[in-house]
Design a protein around this motif. Structure first.
Motif, short mmCIF file in Angstrom:
data_model
loop_
_atom_site.label_atom_id
_atom_site.label_comp_id
_atom_site.label_asym_id
_atom_site.label_seq_id
_atom_site.Cartn_x
_atom_site.Cartn_y
_atom_site.Cartn_z
N LEU A 118 9.80 34.46 -12.66
CA LEU A 118 10.36 35.70 -13.24
C LEU A 118 11.31 35.28 -14.34
CD1 LEU A 118 11.45 37.47 -9.89
CD2 LEU A 118 9.29 37.74 -11.08
N THR A 119 11.26 35.96 -15.45
CA THR A 119 12.14 35.59 -16.57
C THR A 119 12.41 36.80 -17.45
OG1 THR A 119 12.41 34.05 -18.42
CG2 THR A 119 10.20 34.86 -18.04
N ASP A 120 13.39 36.65 -18.34
CA ASP A 120 13.61 37.66 -19.38
C ASP A 120 13.29 37.05 -20.74
OD1 ASP A 120 15.72 35.91 -19.50
OD2 ASP A 120 17.28 37.43 -19.62
N ASP A 121 12.60 35.92 -20.73
CA ASP A 121 12.29 35.19 -21.96
C ASP A 121 10.80 35.35 -22.27
OD1 ASP A 121 11.78 33.35 -23.94
OD2 ASP A 121 12.90 31.71 -23.01
N GLY A 122 10.49 36.31 -23.13
CA GLY A 122 9.10 36.63 -23.45
C GLY A 122 8.35 35.46 -24.07
N GLN A 123 9.04 34.69 -24.90
CA GLN A 123 8.37 33.56 -25.57
C GLN A 123 7.96 32.50 -24.56
OE1 GLN A 123 10.81 31.95 -28.64
NE2 GLN A 123 9.91 33.26 -30.19
N PHE A 124 8.86 32.24 -23.63
CA PHE A 124 8.58 31.24 -22.61
C PHE A 124 7.39 31.69 -21.75
CE2 PHE A 124 9.08 29.28 -18.45
CZ PHE A 124 9.27 27.96 -18.79
N ALA A 125 7.42 32.97 -21.34
CA ALA A 125 6.33 33.50 -20.51
C ALA A 125 5.00 33.37 -21.26
CB ALA A 125 6.61 34.95 -20.17
N HIS A 126 5.05 33.66 -22.55
CA HIS A 126 3.81 33.58 -23.33
C HIS A 126 3.26 32.15 -23.34
CE1 HIS A 126 0.88 34.63 -26.32
NE2 HIS A 126 1.26 33.58 -27.03
N ARG A 127 4.18 31.19 -23.42
CA ARG A 127 3.74 29.78 -23.43
C ARG A 127 3.02 29.42 -22.14
NH1 ARG A 127 8.55 25.81 -24.83
NH2 ARG A 127 7.09 24.15 -24.38
N ILE A 128 3.53 29.94 -21.04
CA ILE A 128 2.94 29.60 -19.73
C ILE A 128 1.63 30.36 -19.52
CG2 ILE A 128 3.39 29.68 -17.21
CD1 ILE A 128 5.19 27.74 -18.83
N LEU A 129 1.57 31.59 -20.09
CA LEU A 129 0.43 32.45 -19.78
C LEU A 129 -0.69 32.42 -20.81
CD1 LEU A 129 2.44 35.63 -18.67
CD2 LEU A 129 1.37 33.92 -17.20
N ALA A 130 -0.39 32.01 -22.05
CA ALA A 130 -1.40 32.09 -23.11
C ALA A 130 -2.66 31.33 -22.69
CB ALA A 130 -0.84 31.52 -24.40
N PRO A 131 -3.82 32.00 -22.74
CA PRO A 131 -5.06 31.35 -22.26
C PRO A 131 -5.32 30.01 -22.93
CG PRO A 131 -5.44 33.66 -22.76
CD PRO A 131 -4.04 33.37 -23.19
N LYS A 132 -4.94 29.88 -24.23
CA LYS A 132 -5.26 28.62 -24.92
C LYS A 132 -4.43 27.44 -24.40
CE LYS A 132 -2.49 29.20 -29.05
NZ LYS A 132 -1.41 29.07 -29.42
N ARG A 133 -3.36 27.74 -23.66
CA ARG A 133 -2.55 26.65 -23.10
C ARG A 133 -3.20 26.05 -21.85
NH1 ARG A 133 2.11 25.15 -26.17
NH2 ARG A 133 2.71 26.97 -27.32
N HIS A 134 -4.10 26.78 -21.23
CA HIS A 134 -4.84 26.29 -20.07
C HIS A 134 -3.93 25.79 -18.95
CE1 HIS A 134 -8.91 25.62 -22.21
NE2 HIS A 134 -8.13 26.32 -23.00
#
Ligand code: URA
Length: 247
Positions: A118-134
């Motif tokens: 859980l976070t309030d950091d959208g950029q960090f969440a995107h890094r973890i979730l972005a499909p291209k990051r696998h």
């Protein structure tokens, strides 16, 4: 990031000697807290942690601008900020750790248990979730029938679902009716649908790891705590891995 009340901000810093809201109020009342060099007069004073310099007894604090929490999700909670479909995982966050803008980074079904961020950091969440990051997510799965090598082969090839063929996933049989499954994508009900396509029903689903971060042993079901720097580094490292090396 939106400005926060000074006492709330001080109480959300965590660290080795975390302050409660009451401690923070007492320090402010005794004149021991300064903001931009000026003695703080009120616990309600609004502070922008990205720009303000806050000190206690003259010792400057490095204010955290975001919060990163680990949750061992129990059954019965929805991974959402909206309580339309039952209690949300945000209800498990103690008031000292709660921040406006907190959200679950990724989803687990209501009946799935295990590790969530859980976070309030959208950029960090995107890094973890972005499909291209696998970033790999590993699950301990309990089935109504024994898992088979045939299923493992289908998972490795990519199971065909109604919304397309899944990326290759690994399935290792660990017990009579149990398996470990590792995915690199996060489609709706993905594991349940992959097994359903192989004629099996998932009767228990538990996430044991996100990338290089395992569900910590000191996090009992229902508990929430701040991620340590090492745990955050493990997550970031998983998101930085070259997907072509992802086997
Ligand atoms: N796959 C599912 O089917 N459910 C989850 O909660 C996670 C992965």
């Amino acid at each position: 990031m939106k400005p926060e009340r000074l006492d709330k901000l001080l109480a959300s810093q965590g660290g080795e000697t975390p302050l409660s809201r009451r401690d923070a109020k007492a320090l402010i009342a005794r004149g021991r807290v300064t903001v931009d060099g000026v003695r703080a007069k009120s616990a309600e004073q609004k502070i922008d942690p990205e720009t303000a310099s806050v000190a206690i007894d003259g010792v400057p604090l490095t204010l955290k601008t975001h919060v990163y929490l680990l949750l061992h999700k129990p059954k019965g909670y929805v991974s959402s900020t909206d309580a339309g479909d039952g209690p949300t995982v945000l209800e498990l966050v103690p008031p000292t750790l709660f921040r406006r803008g907190l959200f679950p980074a990724g989803r687990l079904d209501k009946d799935t248990t295990g590790l969530m961020l859980l976070t309030d950091d959208g950029q960090f969440a995107h890094r973890i979730l972005a499909p291209k990051r696998h970033v790999k997510k590993r699950y301990f799965v309990t089935l109504d029938v024994p898992p088979t090598e045939e299923m493992a082969k289908r998972f490795a090839k990519g199971v065909e679902l109604s919304d397309g063929v899944c990326k290759p996933a690994s399935l290792s049989i660990v017990g009579q009716n149990t398996a470990l499954v590792t995915l690199t994508e996060g489609r709706y009900h993905q594991i349940k649908r992959m097994f359903a396509a192989c004629g099996a029903a998932v009767v228990g689903l538990h996430r044991v790891a996100i990338g290089n971060l395992n569900l910590p042993d000191d996090l009992p079901e229902g508990a929430v705590r701040e991620a340590t720097d090492a745990e955050l580094a493990a997550l970031c490292e998983s998101a930085a891995q070259d997907p072509t090396q992802d086997k």
